[in-house]
Design a protein around this motif. Structure first.
Motif, PDB file in Angstrom:
ATOM      1  N   CYS A  84       0.834  -1.202   0.000  1.00 46.93           N
ATOM      2  CA  CYS A  84       0.000   0.000   0.000  1.00 46.93           C
ATOM      3  C   CYS A  84       0.866   1.247   0.000  1.00 46.93           C
ATOM      4  O   CYS A  84       1.753   1.414   0.856  1.00 46.93           O
ATOM      5  N   HIS A  85       0.616   2.101  -0.986  1.00 48.95           N
ATOM      6  CA  HIS A  85       1.284   3.403  -1.065  1.00 48.95           C
ATOM      7  C   HIS A  85       0.397   4.424  -0.362  1.00 48.95           C
ATOM      8  O   HIS A  85      -0.712   4.731  -0.828  1.00 48.95           O
ATOM      9  N   ILE A  86       0.867   4.947   0.771  1.00 49.17           N
ATOM     10  CA  ILE A  86       0.115   5.917   1.564  1.00 49.17           C
ATOM     11  C   ILE A  86       0.749   7.289   1.387  1.00 49.17           C
ATOM     12  O   ILE A  86       1.947   7.454   1.640  1.00 49.17           O
ATOM     13  N   PHE A  87      -0.027   8.265   0.952  1.00 51.41           N
ATOM     14  CA  PHE A  87       0.521   9.608   0.774  1.00 51.41           C
ATOM     15  C   PHE A  87      -0.576  10.638   0.984  1.00 51.41           C
ATOM     16  O   PHE A  87      -1.767  10.369   0.784  1.00 51.41           O
ATOM     17  N   GLY A  88      -0.154  11.834   1.409  1.00 51.89           N
ATOM     18  CA  GLY A  88      -1.094  12.916   1.663  1.00 51.89           C
ATOM     19  C   GLY A  88      -0.679  13.736   2.867  1.00 51.89           C
ATOM     20  O   GLY A  88       0.391  13.539   3.451  1.00 51.89           O
ATOM     21  N   PHE A 125      11.376  18.996  -1.599  1.00 54.71           N
ATOM     22  CA  PHE A 125      12.804  18.866  -1.886  1.00 54.71           C
ATOM     23  C   PHE A 125      13.690  19.161  -0.679  1.00 54.71           C
ATOM     24  O   PHE A 125      14.911  19.086  -0.786  1.00 54.71           O
ATOM     25  N   LEU A 126      13.102  19.514   0.459  1.00 51.91           N
ATOM     26  CA  LEU A 126      13.874  19.707   1.673  1.00 51.91           C
ATOM     27  C   LEU A 126      14.091  18.363   2.358  1.00 51.91           C
ATOM     28  O   LEU A 126      13.177  17.549   2.458  1.00 51.91           O
ATOM     29  N   ASN A 127      15.296  18.137   2.858  1.00 51.33           N
ATOM     30  CA  ASN A 127      15.636  16.862   3.478  1.00 51.33           C
ATOM     31  C   ASN A 127      15.161  16.816   4.927  1.00 51.33           C
ATOM     32  O   ASN A 127      15.295  17.785   5.675  1.00 51.33           O
ATOM     33  N   ASN A 128      14.623  15.663   5.310  1.00 51.10           N
ATOM     34  CA  ASN A 128      14.196  15.396   6.672  1.00 51.10           C
ATOM     35  C   ASN A 128      14.805  14.070   7.138  1.00 51.10           C
ATOM     36  O   ASN A 128      15.177  13.228   6.302  1.00 51.10           O
ATOM     37  N   PRO A 129      14.923  13.855   8.455  1.00 51.21           N
ATOM     38  CA  PRO A 129      15.597  12.644   8.940  1.00 51.21           C
ATOM     39  C   PRO A 129      15.000  11.336   8.441  1.00 51.21           C
ATOM     40  O   PRO A 129      15.719  10.357   8.247  1.00 51.21           O
ATOM     41  N   LEU A 130      13.681  11.288   8.239  1.00 51.12           N
ATOM     42  CA  LEU A 130      13.046  10.038   7.818  1.00 51.12           C
ATOM     43  C   LEU A 130      12.949   9.885   6.307  1.00 51.12           C
ATOM     44  O   LEU A 130      12.545   8.820   5.829  1.00 51.12           O
ATOM     45  N   ASP A 131      13.302  10.903   5.562  1.00 45.93           N
ATOM     46  CA  ASP A 131      13.217  10.806   4.103  1.00 45.93           C
ATOM     47  C   ASP A 131      14.213   9.778   3.579  1.00 45.93           C
ATOM     48  O   ASP A 131      15.363   9.709   4.029  1.00 45.93           O
ATOM     49  N   ALA A 132      13.757   8.963   2.623  1.00 43.91           N
ATOM     50  CA  ALA A 132      14.599   7.958   1.965  1.00 43.91           C
ATOM     51  C   ALA A 132      15.143   6.935   2.960  1.00 43.91           C
ATOM     52  O   ALA A 132      16.311   6.557   2.918  1.00 43.91           O
ATOM     53  N   THR A 133      14.284   6.486   3.877  1.00 46.11           N
ATOM     54  CA  THR A 133      14.669   5.451   4.841  1.00 46.11           C
ATOM     55  C   THR A 133      13.632   4.331   4.809  1.00 46.11           C
ATOM     56  O   THR A 133      12.551   4.471   4.207  1.00 46.11           O
ATOM     57  N   GLY A 134      13.929   3.243   5.480  1.00 47.56           N
ATOM     58  CA  GLY A 134      12.977   2.140   5.509  1.00 47.56           C
ATOM     59  C   GLY A 134      13.389   1.040   6.465  1.00 47.56           C
ATOM     60  O   GLY A 134      14.528   0.995   6.945  1.00 47.56           O
ATOM     61  N   LYS A 135      12.440   0.156   6.740  1.00 47.92           N
ATOM     62  CA  LYS A 135      12.669  -1.006   7.597  1.00 47.92           C
ATOM     63  C   LYS A 135      12.064  -2.233   6.915  1.00 47.92           C
ATOM     64  O   LYS A 135      10.927  -2.183   6.421  1.00 47.92           O
ATOM     65  N   PHE A 164       4.718  -5.235   8.433  1.00 52.00           N
ATOM     66  CA  PHE A 164       4.922  -3.801   8.625  1.00 52.00           C
ATOM     67  C   PHE A 164       6.275  -3.330   8.087  1.00 52.00           C
ATOM     68  O   PHE A 164       6.804  -2.319   8.539  1.00 52.00           O
ATOM     69  N   SER A 165       6.801  -4.066   7.129  1.00 44.92           N
ATOM     70  CA  SER A 165       7.950  -3.541   6.390  1.00 44.92           C
ATOM     71  C   SER A 165       7.504  -2.267   5.663  1.00 44.92           C
ATOM     72  O   SER A 165       6.394  -2.200   5.125  1.00 44.92           O
ATOM     73  N   HIS A 166       8.366  -1.275   5.634  1.00 48.06           N
ATOM     74  CA  HIS A 166       7.957  -0.006   5.036  1.00 48.06           C
ATOM     75  C   HIS A 166       9.169   0.769   4.546  1.00 48.06           C
ATOM     76  O   HIS A 166      10.300   0.595   5.033  1.00 48.06           O
ATOM     77  N   VAL A 167       8.931   1.622   3.586  1.00 47.32           N
ATOM     78  CA  VAL A 167       9.918   2.607   3.124  1.00 47.32           C
ATOM     79  C   VAL A 167       9.235   3.970   3.129  1.00 47.32           C
ATOM     80  O   VAL A 167       8.052   4.095   2.810  1.00 47.32           O
ATOM     81  N   ILE A 168       9.992   4.997   3.524  1.00 50.80           N
ATOM     82  CA  ILE A 168       9.444   6.344   3.696  1.00 50.80           C
ATOM     83  C   ILE A 168      10.122   7.292   2.711  1.00 50.80           C
ATOM     84  O   ILE A 168      11.348   7.466   2.760  1.00 50.80           O
ATOM     85  N   GLN A 169       9.338   7.864   1.844  1.00 54.30           N
ATOM     86  CA  GLN A 169       9.848   8.871   0.912  1.00 54.30           C
ATOM     87  C   GLN A 169       9.788  10.266   1.520  1.00 54.30           C
ATOM     88  O   GLN A 169      10.688  11.079   1.317  1.00 54.30           O
ATOM     89  N   GLU A 170       8.742  10.542   2.288  1.00 52.24           N
ATOM     90  CA  GLU A 170       8.550  11.874   2.859  1.00 52.24           C
ATOM     91  C   GLU A 170       7.852  11.757   4.205  1.00 52.24           C
ATOM     92  O   GLU A 170       6.855  11.049   4.348  1.00 52.24           O
ATOM     93  N   PHE A 171       8.410  12.436   5.199  1.00 51.44           N
ATOM     94  CA  PHE A 171       7.717  12.602   6.475  1.00 51.44           C
ATOM     95  C   PHE A 171       8.173  13.929   7.054  1.00 51.44           C
ATOM     96  O   PHE A 171       9.312  14.086   7.481  1.00 51.44           O
ATOM     97  N   SER A 172       7.277  14.918   7.035  1.00 50.62           N
ATOM     98  CA  SER A 172       7.628  16.262   7.465  1.00 50.62           C
ATOM     99  C   SER A 172       6.430  16.922   8.127  1.00 50.62           C
ATOM    100  O   SER A 172       5.300  16.428   8.060  1.00 50.62           O
ATOM    101  N   PHE A 173       6.700  18.070   8.757  1.00 54.70           N
ATOM    102  CA  PHE A 173       5.667  18.817   9.465  1.00 54.70           C
ATOM    103  C   PHE A 173       5.556  20.217   8.861  1.00 54.70           C
ATOM    104  O   PHE A 173       6.552  20.818   8.461  1.00 54.70           O
TER     105      PHE A 173
END
Length: 353
Positions: A155-159, A207-217, A192-201
């Protein structure tokens, strides 16, 4: 008038050397040339620094509570969308069904090649001002609450999720785990394997980098639980009148496998992916500044005077060292006394006669 000039001369803080006491030499000319070149280099550096300005960082008390803050999410979870439950709950026990605004798109699970997988995400540095201004392209998700192909393997979750600027957490769990639901996901379907492209507030700057961007488990455990703890600091970037009001956060994380109670054969806990966040009561302001123009001119004058005085003392020290090492005759060789003294004029008159 002459008397007035003499009186003023007695108050001269920097009296000039009379011409008859001045001596020309190759060493003196070379020292003067080097001093002028060095002074021009310093002036060029200072002018460049004035034009470029300097970056000022300050912490101020953030006395505003933003009720329209958003959490921006773009990630892939390794189980079908129809099995996932998402919601947000803050410290006031106010719950928000994130599935009403998030988009769920069924796809096949994959890991992009540049993503950091199963690495601890405990390092983050503040983005430079110039980089933020170059990458501060604001965007919004085109869809809201869309659900497509929910039976696909992943499942691709975005928004974006509207939240209040208070402590809370965003949860992704399986249906029937932790909340009452019409359906219940079987254990063997949990992943619950996942990859995170974007997680910000805040406002969405993709295009701004955040600690969780481009990470996964990635995990093979069915009852895996992932916990992300974010400390959010509101941050204001300002350059030449342009402002980027965003948020940065530091991150810690933990993970564990939930055990099953032998008596009830039910898990002791709720597996899932949890993003817990808390907002700091301070705000970081990073802005580009320039010193006032008259202060800049005074600074140049001070630097120029200091260079001339230092060069004079160094040249005198150099001359004394030459006298000690090679003698006075060597030092006076190649020197030329400057004309203009009273005795020089008398000597010239006798030669003319």
């Amino acid at each position: 008038m002459e008397n007035f000039a003499k009186k003023v001369k007695t108050f001269d803080a920097f009296p000039k050397v009379d011409p008859q006491h001045q001596v020309r030499s190759e060493r003196g000319g070379f020292t003067t040339l080097v001093t002028y070149l060095f002074g021009l280099l310093i002036i060029w550096i200072e002018v460049g620094g004035y034009i470029g300005g300097y970056v000022d960082r300050q912490f101020i008390v953030d006395d505003k509570i933003h009720s329209d803050l958003t959490i921006n999410v773009d990630m892939i979870v390794g189980m079908p969308c129809q099995f996932l439950h998402t919601n947000v709950e803050d410290i006031t026990q106010d719950r928000y069904l994130a599935g009403e605004t998030l988009n769920f798109e069924g796809i096949h699970f994959f890991v992009p090649p540049t993503f950091r997988i199963n690495n601890p995400n405990d390092f983050h540095e503040t983005t430079d001002l110039d980089e933020v201004m170059q990458e501060s392209l604001r965007a919004e998700y085109r869809a809201e609450g869309a659900r497509v192909n929910e039976a696909a393997p992943a499942c691709h979750i975005f928004g974006s999720i509207p939240v209040t600027q208070v402590r809370g957490d965003f949860r992704i769990t399986g249906k029937g785990f932790g909340y009452r639901d019409r359906s219940h996901v079987p254990f063997e379907a949990l992943n619950f394997s996942h990859v995170i492209q974007e997680f910000s507030f805040g406002e969405f700057y993709p295009f701004l980098n955040n600690p969780l961007d481009a990470t996964g488990k990635i995990t093979e455990e069915k009852l895996q639980s992932y916990m992300y703890y974010a400390k959010v600091v509101p941050t204001l970037y300002e350059q030449l009148g342009l402002e980027v009001d965003t948020n940065q956060y530091s991150l810690t994380e933990s993970q564990y496998v939930i055990q099953i109670d032998e008596a009830t054969q039910k898990p002791v806990g709720v597996p899932g992916i949890y993003f817990r966040y808390d907002f700091e009561p301070i705000k970081l302001v990073i802005r580009e500044k320039r010193i006032p123009f008259f202060q800049f001119v005074a600074k140049l004058g001070t630097i120029g005077g200091g260079i001339l005085i230092a060069a004079g003392y160094l040249f005198k020290l150099y001359e004394k060292l030459l006298v000690i090492l090679f003698g006075k005759k060597y030092v006076e060789k190649g020197t030329e006394k400057k004309q203009g003294g009273l005795l020089d004029n008398e000597v010239d008159q006798k030669r003319d006669e």
